[in-house]
Design an enzyme around this catalytic site. Structure first.
Site, PDB file in Angstrom:
ATOM      1  N   TYR A 120     -11.813   8.452 -14.042  1.00 55.36           N
ATOM      2  CA  TYR A 120     -11.916   7.095 -13.465  1.00 55.36           C
ATOM      3  C   TYR A 120     -12.482   6.104 -14.488  1.00 55.36           C
ATOM      4  O   TYR A 120     -11.968   4.994 -14.653  1.00 55.36           O
ATOM      5  CB  TYR A 120     -12.798   7.192 -12.224  1.00 55.36           C
ATOM      6  CG  TYR A 120     -12.945   5.936 -11.407  1.00 55.36           C
ATOM      7  CD1 TYR A 120     -11.942   5.552 -10.509  1.00 55.36           C
ATOM      8  CD2 TYR A 120     -14.089   5.144 -11.496  1.00 55.36           C
ATOM      9  CE1 TYR A 120     -12.091   4.413  -9.726  1.00 55.36           C
ATOM     10  CE2 TYR A 120     -14.241   4.008 -10.728  1.00 55.36           C
ATOM     11  CZ  TYR A 120     -13.246   3.644  -9.846  1.00 55.36           C
ATOM     12  OH  TYR A 120     -13.391   2.509  -9.081  1.00 55.36           O
TER      13      TYR A 120
ATOM     14  N   SER B 230     -13.784  -1.656 -13.043  1.00 55.61           N
ATOM     15  CA  SER B 230     -15.004  -1.188 -12.382  1.00 55.61           C
ATOM     16  C   SER B 230     -16.125  -1.153 -13.413  1.00 55.61           C
ATOM     17  O   SER B 230     -15.863  -0.967 -14.615  1.00 55.61           O
ATOM     18  CB  SER B 230     -14.790   0.232 -11.834  1.00 55.61           C
ATOM     19  OG  SER B 230     -16.028   0.830 -11.492  1.00 55.61           O
TER      20      SER B 230
ATOM     21  N   LYS C 276     -10.576   2.865 -15.927  1.00 57.18           N
ATOM     22  CA  LYS C 276     -11.101   1.513 -15.699  1.00 57.18           C
ATOM     23  C   LYS C 276     -11.403   0.793 -17.011  1.00 57.18           C
ATOM     24  O   LYS C 276     -11.295  -0.433 -17.096  1.00 57.18           O
ATOM     25  CB  LYS C 276     -12.335   1.574 -14.796  1.00 57.18           C
ATOM     26  CG  LYS C 276     -12.024   1.989 -13.354  1.00 57.18           C
ATOM     27  CD  LYS C 276     -10.953   1.113 -12.726  1.00 57.18           C
ATOM     28  CE  LYS C 276     -10.996   1.122 -11.208  1.00 57.18           C
ATOM     29  NZ  LYS C 276      -9.877   0.329 -10.615  1.00 57.18           N
TER      30      LYS C 276
ATOM     31  N   ASP D 238       0.864  -1.189   0.000  1.00 55.30           N
ATOM     32  CA  ASP D 238       0.000   0.000   0.000  1.00 55.30           C
ATOM     33  C   ASP D 238       0.895   1.232   0.000  1.00 55.30           C
ATOM     34  O   ASP D 238       2.027   1.187   0.494  1.00 55.30           O
ATOM     35  CB  ASP D 238      -0.907   0.008   1.235  1.00 55.30           C
ATOM     36  CG  ASP D 238      -2.109   0.937   1.064  1.00 55.30           C
ATOM     37  OD1 ASP D 238      -3.204   0.439   0.748  1.00 55.30           O
ATOM     38  OD2 ASP D 238      -1.950   2.167   1.234  1.00 55.30           O
TER      39      ASP D 238
ATOM     40  N   ASP E  73       4.226   2.478  -3.873  1.00 52.24           N
ATOM     41  CA  ASP E  73       3.430   3.428  -4.650  1.00 52.24           C
ATOM     42  C   ASP E  73       3.354   2.895  -6.074  1.00 52.24           C
ATOM     43  O   ASP E  73       4.368   2.855  -6.781  1.00 52.24           O
ATOM     44  CB  ASP E  73       4.108   4.804  -4.618  1.00 52.24           C
ATOM     45  CG  ASP E  73       3.369   5.839  -5.457  1.00 52.24           C
ATOM     46  OD1 ASP E  73       2.425   5.472  -6.183  1.00 52.24           O
ATOM     47  OD2 ASP E  73       3.760   7.019  -5.389  1.00 52.24           O
ATOM     48  N   VAL E  74       2.163   2.514  -6.510  1.00 51.15           N
ATOM     49  CA  VAL E  74       2.050   1.838  -7.814  1.00 51.15           C
ATOM     50  C   VAL E  74       2.332   2.762  -8.999  1.00 51.15           C
ATOM     51  O   VAL E  74       2.488   2.283 -10.117  1.00 51.15           O
ATOM     52  CB  VAL E  74       0.669   1.162  -8.012  1.00 51.15           C
ATOM     53  CG1 VAL E  74       0.425   0.081  -6.964  1.00 51.15           C
ATOM     54  CG2 VAL E  74      -0.462   2.181  -8.032  1.00 51.15           C
TER      55      VAL E  74
HETATM   56  P1  NAP Z   1      -9.990   2.161  -0.816  1.00 49.21           P
HETATM   57  O1  NAP Z   1     -10.731   1.668   0.391  1.00 49.21           O
HETATM   58  O2  NAP Z   1      -9.780   3.620  -0.979  1.00 49.21           O
HETATM   59  O3  NAP Z   1      -8.599   1.387  -0.892  1.00 49.21           O
HETATM   60  C1  NAP Z   1      -7.659   1.634  -1.897  1.00 49.21           C
HETATM   61  C2  NAP Z   1      -6.271   1.552  -1.314  1.00 49.21           C
HETATM   62  O4  NAP Z   1      -5.314   1.845  -2.364  1.00 49.21           O
HETATM   63  C3  NAP Z   1      -6.056   2.605  -0.219  1.00 49.21           C
HETATM   64  O5  NAP Z   1      -5.360   2.045   0.867  1.00 49.21           O
HETATM   65  C4  NAP Z   1      -5.230   3.639  -0.957  1.00 49.21           C
HETATM   66  O6  NAP Z   1      -4.459   4.474  -0.126  1.00 49.21           O
HETATM   67  C5  NAP Z   1      -4.373   2.760  -1.822  1.00 49.21           C
HETATM   68  N1  NAP Z   1      -3.655   3.527  -2.836  1.00 49.21           N
HETATM   69  C6  NAP Z   1      -3.995   4.709  -3.392  1.00 49.21           C
HETATM   70  N2  NAP Z   1      -3.047   5.139  -4.232  1.00 49.21           N
HETATM   71  C7  NAP Z   1      -2.070   4.212  -4.208  1.00 49.21           C
HETATM   72  C8  NAP Z   1      -0.819   4.095  -4.849  1.00 49.21           C
HETATM   73  N3  NAP Z   1      -0.356   5.046  -5.671  1.00 49.21           N
HETATM   74  N4  NAP Z   1      -0.049   2.991  -4.599  1.00 49.21           N
HETATM   75  C9  NAP Z   1      -0.487   2.051  -3.754  1.00 49.21           C
HETATM   76  N5  NAP Z   1      -1.654   2.111  -3.096  1.00 49.21           N
HETATM   77  C10 NAP Z   1      -2.444   3.184  -3.326  1.00 49.21           C
HETATM   78  O7  NAP Z   1     -10.738   1.690  -2.147  1.00 49.21           O
HETATM   79  P2  NAP Z   1     -11.572   0.358  -2.464  1.00 49.21           P
HETATM   80  O8  NAP Z   1     -12.991   0.758  -2.549  1.00 49.21           O
HETATM   81  O9  NAP Z   1     -11.149  -0.766  -1.597  1.00 49.21           O
HETATM   82  O10 NAP Z   1     -11.099   0.119  -3.984  1.00 49.21           O
HETATM   83  C11 NAP Z   1     -10.165  -0.890  -4.348  1.00 49.21           C
HETATM   84  C12 NAP Z   1     -10.208  -1.051  -5.863  1.00 49.21           C
HETATM   85  O11 NAP Z   1     -11.527  -1.423  -6.267  1.00 49.21           O
HETATM   86  C13 NAP Z   1      -9.894   0.241  -6.617  1.00 49.21           C
HETATM   87  O12 NAP Z   1      -9.160  -0.051  -7.779  1.00 49.21           O
HETATM   88  C14 NAP Z   1     -11.262   0.772  -6.984  1.00 49.21           C
HETATM   89  O13 NAP Z   1     -11.239   1.621  -8.090  1.00 49.21           O
HETATM   90  C15 NAP Z   1     -11.989  -0.532  -7.249  1.00 49.21           C
HETATM   91  N6  NAP Z   1     -13.446  -0.404  -7.199  1.00 49.21           N
HETATM   92  C16 NAP Z   1     -14.072  -0.033  -6.053  1.00 49.21           C
HETATM   93  C17 NAP Z   1     -15.460   0.068  -6.046  1.00 49.21           C
HETATM   94  C18 NAP Z   1     -16.218   0.461  -4.821  1.00 49.21           C
HETATM   95  O14 NAP Z   1     -17.453   0.629  -4.927  1.00 49.21           O
HETATM   96  N7  NAP Z   1     -15.598   0.622  -3.657  1.00 49.21           N
HETATM   97  C19 NAP Z   1     -16.174  -0.221  -7.202  1.00 49.21           C
HETATM   98  C20 NAP Z   1     -15.496  -0.589  -8.349  1.00 49.21           C
HETATM   99  C21 NAP Z   1     -14.125  -0.685  -8.341  1.00 49.21           C
HETATM  100  P3  NAP Z   1      -5.036   5.961   0.234  1.00 49.21           P
HETATM  101  O15 NAP Z   1      -6.295   5.760   1.011  1.00 49.21           O
HETATM  102  O16 NAP Z   1      -3.920   6.579   1.011  1.00 49.21           O
HETATM  103  O17 NAP Z   1      -5.304   6.650  -1.093  1.00 49.21           O
END
Ligand code: NAP
Length: 264
Positions: free
Chosen positions: A172, A159, A176, A46, A80-81
């Site tokens: 976004y 997504s 995606k 992360d 950091d990705v």
């Molecule tokens: P989340 O709770 O915000 O978790 C994402 C994690 O990725 C956070 O810990 C974030 O850190 C970290 N991150 C951000 N930038 C980064 C970087 N440059 N390098 C490494 N890590 C990084 O989000 P989530 O809802 O679990 O989403 C996970 C994935 O599912 C994402 O790709 C999202 O687009 C996808 N998704 C989510 C949903 C939904 O409804 N939740 C729906 C469709 C797709 P910070 O918090 O510090 O930024």
């Protein structure tokens, strides 16, 4: 990858080595937890190293220090990705520590929502950078290891926004949708080396990312879903586990929707 020979002792991915990005919380954390429950050794990467270490400790059932000790099967790592070296280090560290890399899940994500009138170029670049470039860097680094081993499974988290487009999410949705193209192109390049590349398109899932939405917007989105509820992170993790395991051994370049029937 042996195909459908039954559930291996110890779980669907027993003995495999996995790297999950953005695994400090939310969907990534649940993916890492489920892979570990099914026998994988897992690196939780992360951008927030401390959060990754805490999440790894939670999964391992110990304190943060203990999971970093020798012989442990869960590690937390800062990564950091968007940074080439950082991604390559995470892949190398996992491969060295666990003796290879069998599974990569490109999950890290951010949102910078705004209408086209208000979205800055920096908001666009930031979202494309984390999702699209980040996934590409992960695919490139992991496939270098996997193609030599002639096995591996990469799962990219897209997504439903990338399928349908969401107003306020031009950055976004573009990222995606781009991940789907990346997935299919990489799947074609890597298939003959035994490396599979697939994607998952979650719908509305309850995490920190969606908790930031105004409650009335969240409720309106939920009402639109045939199953009439948001999904849980673990329900996304289930699809990822399937794609990571030999149960999906003849699948590559596929996109699985996990959206309660939304936008089918
Ligand atoms: P989340 O709770 O915000 O978790 C994402 C994690 O990725 C956070 O810990 C974030 O850190 C970290 N991150 C951000 N930038 C980064 C970087 N440059 N390098 C490494 N890590 C990084 O989000 P989530 O809802 O679990 O989403 C996970 C994935 O599912 C994402 O790709 C999202 O687009 C996808 N998704 C989510 C949903 C939904 O409804 N939740 C729906 C469709 C797709 P910070 O918090 O510090 O930024």
């Amino acid at each position: 990858m042996g195909g459908l020979t039954g559930v291996p002792v110890g779980g669907l991915v027993a003995g495999r080595s996995a790297l999950v990005t953005g695994a400090g919380q939310g969907i990534g954390l649940e993916i890492a937890r489920l892979l570990h429950e099914h026998g994988a050794r897992v690196t939780l990467a992360d951008v927030d190293a401390e959060r990754a270490a805490k999440a790894a400790a939670e999964i391992a059932g110990g304190d943060a220090d203990s999971v970093l000790g020798p012989g442990r099967d869960v590690i937390g790592l800062g990564c950091d990705v968007t940074d080439e070296t950082s991604v390559e280090n995470a892949v190398r560290h996992t491969a060295e520590r666990f003796g290879g890399l069998d599974i990569l899940v490109n999950n890290a994500g951010i949102t910078r929502d705004a209408s086209l009138r208000r979205m800055s170029a920096a908001d666009f670049d930031a979202v494309i950078g984390v999702h699209l470039k980040g996934s590409w860097l992960g695919v490139r680094a992991a496939s270098a290891v996997m193609r030599e081993a002639r096995r591996g499974s990469i799962v990219n988290i897209s997504s439903l926004s990338g399928k349908s487009g969401n107003p306020g999410q031009t950055n976004y949705s573009a990222a995606k949708a781009g991940i789907v193209g990346l997935t299919k192109a990489a799947a074609k390049e890597l298939a003959h080396r035994g490396v599979r590349v697939n994607a998952v398109q979650p719908g509305l899932i309850r995490t920190a990312m969606t908790e930031a939405m105004p409650p009335e917007v969240f409720a309106a989105r939920e009402a639109d879903i045939p199953m009439k509820r948001a999904g849980q992170p673990r329900e996304v993790a289930g699809a990822v586990l399937f794609l990571a395991s030999d149960l999906s051994g003849y699948m590559t370049g596929a996109v699985l929707e996990v959206g309660g029937g939304r936008l089918m």
